[in-house]
Design an enzyme around this catalytic site. Structure first.
Site, PDB file in Angstrom:
ATOM      1  N   ASP A   1      -3.718   1.827  -7.984  1.00  0.00           N
ATOM      2  CA  ASP A   1      -2.950   2.108  -6.994  1.00  0.00           C
ATOM      3  C   ASP A   1      -2.317   3.258  -6.840  1.00  0.00           C
ATOM      4  O   ASP A   1      -2.521   3.891  -8.263  1.00  0.00           O
ATOM      5  CB  ASP A   1      -1.808   1.137  -7.140  1.00  0.00           C
ATOM      6  CG  ASP A   1      -0.259   0.966  -7.095  1.00  0.00           C
ATOM      7  OD1 ASP A   1      -0.158   1.771  -5.908  1.00  0.00           O
ATOM      8  OD2 ASP A   1       0.566   1.954  -7.819  1.00  0.00           O
TER       9      ASP A   1
ATOM     10  N   ASP B   1       1.332   4.723  -7.002  1.00  0.00           N
ATOM     11  CA  ASP B   1       3.091   4.816  -6.771  1.00  0.00           C
ATOM     12  C   ASP B   1       3.039   3.619  -8.383  1.00  0.00           C
ATOM     13  O   ASP B   1       2.571   3.004  -8.547  1.00  0.00           O
ATOM     14  CB  ASP B   1       4.217   4.673  -6.933  1.00  0.00           C
ATOM     15  CG  ASP B   1       4.295   5.784  -5.647  1.00  0.00           C
ATOM     16  OD1 ASP B   1       3.744   7.397  -5.745  1.00  0.00           O
ATOM     17  OD2 ASP B   1       5.415   5.591  -4.996  1.00  0.00           O
TER      18      ASP B   1
ATOM     19  N   ASP C   1       1.047  -1.492 -11.171  1.00  0.00           N
ATOM     20  CA  ASP C   1       2.071  -0.907 -11.806  1.00  0.00           C
ATOM     21  C   ASP C   1       2.977  -3.153 -11.100  1.00  0.00           C
ATOM     22  O   ASP C   1       3.492  -3.123 -12.240  1.00  0.00           O
ATOM     23  CB  ASP C   1       2.294  -0.582 -11.739  1.00  0.00           C
ATOM     24  CG  ASP C   1       3.542  -0.066 -10.916  1.00  0.00           C
ATOM     25  OD1 ASP C   1       4.187   0.483 -10.943  1.00  0.00           O
ATOM     26  OD2 ASP C   1       2.930  -0.007  -9.162  1.00  0.00           O
TER      27      ASP C   1
END
Length: 254
Positions: free
Chosen positions: A19, A21, A216
């Site tokens: 991922d 961000d 996250d």
């Protein structure tokens, strides 16, 4: 597996996907030199790629102008725009899938709902139209880093995005859409199945024996959840780019 392309790597049958961000960069900020160096080391050992909901222009801002050359796979908008070794692959379109009439109804509902939310601050770009999805931000994507942090705290207390998503699910149950909360200030709307697992179809023919994913927002409802729990991947949940570096260093002996 294409021996000619990946044979130089120590583990050519291993792919590590990230991922963007909160995993490779702080939300909407640029990648650190430490993360770049770690990824360069990792790429010598195995194949690497990133998958994010943003379009490629935003990913270039965050990961750097040479990102297509620094990753083996580059997946924008969850893989609806995809590159393999710098060469573009076939893409898909949200508007062609949904149709103008349904999209108009969806957009009108979203804009009306946005106008009625009680928020301490508003900025700009509340509804962003992309090739493979739409992105909805109650505070607006033009918010500064400080304002994004403020909204994130406010949202955790008041569940602004979660309530918005529930309202959309109730209003459009037959549209075949997925609503996925990600980042600090927004959520994505896209056809069911067009989450981050969509990118995996682009790597199937390369015959990887292991596909790791780092993200996250891996909780239920988060935009990393589907690929994190997919049986084709080995999921790693991280708290920050520093956490990503730490786990990579230990896992791959970097």
């Amino acid at each position: 597996m294409s021996i000619a392309e990946f044979a130089y790597k120590e583990k050519p049958e291993t792919l590590v996907l990230f991922d963007v961000d909160g995993t490779l960069t702080p939300a909407r900020l640029t990648v650190s030199e430490e993360v770049r160096k770690t990824l360069a080391k990792l790429r010598n050992k195995c194949c690497i790629g990133f998958v994010g909901g943003s379009d490629l222009s935003k990913q270039l801002e965050q990961l750097g102008p040479n990102v297509l050359d620094e990753f083996d796979y580059s997946f924008s908008e969850n893989g609806l725009t995809a590159y393999r070794l710098g060469k573009e692959l076939a893409s898909q379109s949200f508007i062609n899938w949904l149709g103008e009439e349904k999209y108009n109804k969806l957009a009108v509902f979203i804009l009306r709902y946005l106008s009625e939310i009680d928020l301490p601050k508003r900025r700009g770009t509340f509804l962003e139209f992309r090739n493979g999805m739409i992105n909805v931000s109650p505070i607006g994507r033009n918010a500064s880093t400080e304002e994004r942090n403020e909204f994130e705290r406010y949202d955790k207390e008041h569940q602004i995005r979660a309530k918005f998503v529930e309202a959309l699910k109730k209003e459009f149950p037959d549209y075949g859409l997925t609503f996925s909360i990600g980042g600090q200030i927004s959520f994505d709307v896209f056809p069911a199945g067009w989450d981050k697992t969509y990118c995996l179809q682009h790597v199937e023919k390369d015959g990887f024996k292991e596909i790791h994913f780092f993200g996250d927002k891996t909780m239920v409802g988060g935009n990393d959840y589907e690929i994190f729990v997919d049986e084709r991947t080995i999921g790693h949940s991280v708290q920050s780019p520093d956490d990503t570096v730490k786990i990579l260093t230990e896992l791959f002996n970097l």
